[in-house]
Design a protein around this motif. Structure first.
Motif, PDB file in Angstrom:
ATOM      1  N   GLN A  68      83.224  77.525  64.134  1.00 19.45           N
ATOM      2  CA  GLN A  68      83.416  78.395  65.282  1.00 19.45           C
ATOM      3  C   GLN A  68      84.123  77.714  66.450  1.00 19.45           C
ATOM      4  O   GLN A  68      84.859  78.366  67.191  1.00 19.45           O
ATOM      5  CB  GLN A  68      82.066  78.937  65.761  1.00 19.45           C
ATOM      6  N   SER A  69      83.887  76.430  66.642  1.00 14.47           N
ATOM      7  CA  SER A  69      84.462  75.721  67.792  1.00 14.47           C
ATOM      8  C   SER A  69      85.781  75.041  67.440  1.00 14.47           C
ATOM      9  O   SER A  69      86.780  75.211  68.141  1.00 14.47           O
ATOM     10  CB  SER A  69      83.459  74.696  68.330  1.00 14.47           C
ATOM     11  N   ASN A  70      85.798  74.266  66.327  1.00 13.46           N
ATOM     12  CA  ASN A  70      87.046  73.626  65.899  1.00 13.46           C
ATOM     13  C   ASN A  70      87.989  74.604  65.206  1.00 13.46           C
ATOM     14  O   ASN A  70      89.187  74.352  65.125  1.00 13.46           O
ATOM     15  CB  ASN A  70      86.762  72.458  64.946  1.00 13.46           C
ATOM     16  N   GLY A  71      87.436  75.706  64.681  1.00 13.87           N
ATOM     17  CA  GLY A  71      88.268  76.676  63.983  1.00 13.87           C
ATOM     18  C   GLY A  71      88.574  76.309  62.550  1.00 13.87           C
ATOM     19  O   GLY A  71      89.494  76.866  61.951  1.00 13.87           O
ATOM     20  N   TRP A  72      87.794  75.371  61.960  1.00 13.72           N
ATOM     21  CA  TRP A  72      88.005  75.004  60.572  1.00 13.72           C
ATOM     22  C   TRP A  72      87.401  76.066  59.664  1.00 13.72           C
ATOM     23  O   TRP A  72      86.616  76.914  60.090  1.00 13.72           O
ATOM     24  CB  TRP A  72      87.378  73.640  60.266  1.00 13.72           C
ATOM     25  N   ASN A  73      87.742  75.978  58.379  1.00 14.43           N
ATOM     26  CA  ASN A  73      87.233  76.960  57.437  1.00 14.43           C
ATOM     27  C   ASN A  73      85.776  76.707  57.071  1.00 14.43           C
ATOM     28  O   ASN A  73      85.053  77.640  56.727  1.00 14.43           O
ATOM     29  CB  ASN A  73      88.083  76.951  56.162  1.00 14.43           C
ATOM     30  N   HIS A  88      95.967  74.778  59.294  1.00 20.84           N
ATOM     31  CA  HIS A  88      96.902  75.873  59.538  1.00 20.84           C
ATOM     32  C   HIS A  88      96.235  77.191  59.910  1.00 20.84           C
ATOM     33  O   HIS A  88      96.916  78.172  60.156  1.00 20.84           O
ATOM     34  CB  HIS A  88      97.795  76.064  58.304  1.00 20.84           C
ATOM     35  N   ARG A  89      94.934  77.219  59.961  1.00 22.81           N
ATOM     36  CA  ARG A  89      94.248  78.447  60.343  1.00 22.81           C
ATOM     37  C   ARG A  89      94.533  78.790  61.799  1.00 22.81           C
ATOM     38  O   ARG A  89      94.670  77.904  62.645  1.00 22.81           O
ATOM     39  CB  ARG A  89      92.735  78.280  60.157  1.00 22.81           C
ATOM     40  N   ALA A  90      94.575  80.071  62.100  1.00 25.03           N
ATOM     41  CA  ALA A  90      94.733  80.494  63.490  1.00 25.03           C
ATOM     42  C   ALA A  90      93.485  80.124  64.274  1.00 25.03           C
ATOM     43  O   ALA A  90      92.364  80.244  63.771  1.00 25.03           O
ATOM     44  CB  ALA A  90      94.958  82.007  63.541  1.00 25.03           C
ATOM     45  N   ALA A  99      87.512  67.659  55.435  1.00 21.81           N
ATOM     46  CA  ALA A  99      88.121  67.467  56.752  1.00 21.81           C
ATOM     47  C   ALA A  99      87.316  66.391  57.456  1.00 21.81           C
ATOM     48  O   ALA A  99      86.481  66.675  58.295  1.00 21.81           O
ATOM     49  CB  ALA A  99      88.106  68.773  57.540  1.00 21.81           C
ATOM     50  N   HIS A 100      87.560  65.145  57.084  1.00 24.88           N
ATOM     51  CA  HIS A 100      86.671  64.068  57.528  1.00 24.88           C
ATOM     52  C   HIS A 100      87.367  62.791  57.971  1.00 24.88           C
ATOM     53  O   HIS A 100      86.916  62.132  58.900  1.00 24.88           O
ATOM     54  CB  HIS A 100      85.664  63.742  56.415  1.00 24.88           C
TER      55      HIS A 100
END
Length: 403
Positions: free
Chosen positions: A236-241, A106-108, A270-271
């Motif tokens: 930075q690329s996938n936008g994950w935390n 749900h992150r932007a 996240a796997h």
């Protein structure tokens, strides 16, 4: 003077084109990741012409919609910073999905993407992407985990072992010795990039085994750089935390701490799309579709799994029923799945991960984990065998492995 400047500019542009040094029309960079947009156009075929880029050592392709899949292929060529030679075309692993729950979904700015590929120090790239209908917003992610230095790390990082706390296995439960783990601080995680606190689930019921795919062509002195690269790509690329995996293992068997929050705690990762809740993960650096995992890798994966599951009193050789948290192409949301406590990524999701060789090693890894989880029993068994080398007499002395 104006005509002279114009003539010089045109000549320079023509020379660059002749040398294959096309410069990107749109680029951006952020904390170790330099991105290049792939031009829009044909919905089935898109490419990025050969060009000079900022320094990088890892590459991937991402796109705007995190729920979209790239049903096709993505191939890259890269130019070595050391030799100036271009590599052969290499395929990126495209069967990656965004986590189904938690802040990573749900992150932007969350994006869909391929697996990253370790290339070693590079400064040029060419890309070809093709498929049924390509997702919008394709861009090339050039990851520089060493900050643009001319050489990647050449000395091994001394393990900085994090002491677990808070969870003690029940009396009589399986309890493996904690393996040595290179901490996040030791491999160089930039904690300022992790914006949200970790999310915790109730417990850890299973361990999923992965490989990072890409290449086995790295030295173990470069492993910390690769882990940093995966971290940067995921964040930075996938936008994950944070990095998606809980643990990573290099081809020398060295274990690295992955996602923050406590190695001994049930941190949501996240796997494995559909089965991230109440599970843990370990990913081996490299591609085990064609390469066989060595003894050090198998033993380290087994030790990590035995220790982690043992914190919750779980026998690593058993099975468990898990409920799918999303439709993932293999299971429907809410569907029950009976899985090994130590399973491969492909057991929960339609993928080739962790490669056919590492997957075929899983029965042996479960056996090793079982032995690690019962060290007292193994020691007693060893003493008995020493007293009677022939062992106990039975009617059937055949031992079958892997069933």
């Amino acid at each position: 003077m104006t005509r002279l400047l114009l003539h010089t500019a045109v000549a320079t542009a023509l020379a660059a084109g002749t040398l294959g040094l096309t410069q990107p029309a749109r680029t951006s960079s952020s904390d170790g990741v330099h991105t290049v947009r792939v031009p829009d156009g044909d919905p089935h075929e898109r490419s990025l012409a050969r060009r000079t880029t900022e320094p990088f050592s890892m590459i991937g392709v991402t796109w705007d919609d995190p729920d979209a899949a790239l049903n096709g292929t993505a191939h890259v060529r890269t130019r070595s910073r050391q030799s100036g030679e271009w590599s052969a075309w290499r395929a990126l692993d495209t069967d990656v999905r965004t986590p189904e729950t938690g802040p990573d979904r749900h992150r932007a700015g969350v994006r869909g993407g391929t697996q990253p590929l370790w290339t070693g120090p590079s400064d040029g790239v060419q890309v070809r992407v093709s498929g049924e209908r390509l997702p919008e917003g394709l861009r090339v992610e050039l990851v520089d985990p060493d900050g643009g230095s001319d050489a990647v790390q050449t000395t091994a990082v001394e393990p900085d072992v994090v002491e677990p706390d808070g969870v003690e296995p029940a009396a009589g439960a399986p309890h493996a010795e904690r393996p040595a783990v290179t901490s996040r601080s030791a491999w160089g995680a930039d904690e300022s990039l992790v914006k949200d606190p970790p999310t915790y689930t109730t417990d850890t019921k299973a361990m999923f085994v992965h490989h990072t795919a890409g290449t086995n062509d790295y030295t173990c002195a470069q492993s910390a750089s690769i882990v940093r690269g995966v971290f940067l790509y995921h964040v930075q690329s996938n936008g994950w935390n944070d990095i998606g995996y809980h643990f990573l293992v290099d081809k020398c068997g060295r274990v690295f701490e992955g996602r923050a929050g406590g190695m001994d705690k049930p941190v949501l990762g996240a796997h494995t799309y559909g089965f991230n809740t109440a599970t843990s993960s370990v990913s081996v650096l490299g591609d085990y579709s064609k390469t066989t995992a060595n003894t050090a890798v198998r033993e380290s994966v087994a030790k990590v799994a035995a220790w982690k599951l043992g914190l919750y009193g779980i026998d690593p050789t058993g099975t468990v029923v898990l409920t799918a948290g999303a439709d993932n192409g293999k299971y429907k949301a809410g569907q029950k799945a009976t899985l090994h406590r130590i399973s491969g990524h492909r057991d929960g999701y339609p993928t080739e991960c962790p490669g056919r060789h590492l997957y075929s090693d899983l029965p042996g890894i479960r056996t090793l984990a079982g032995k690690a989880a019962r060290p007292d029993e193994m020691a007693a068994g060893t003493d008995e065998m020493a007293a009677d080398p022939a062992g106990p007499v039975t009617e059937d002395t055949t031992v079958v492995f892997g069933r």
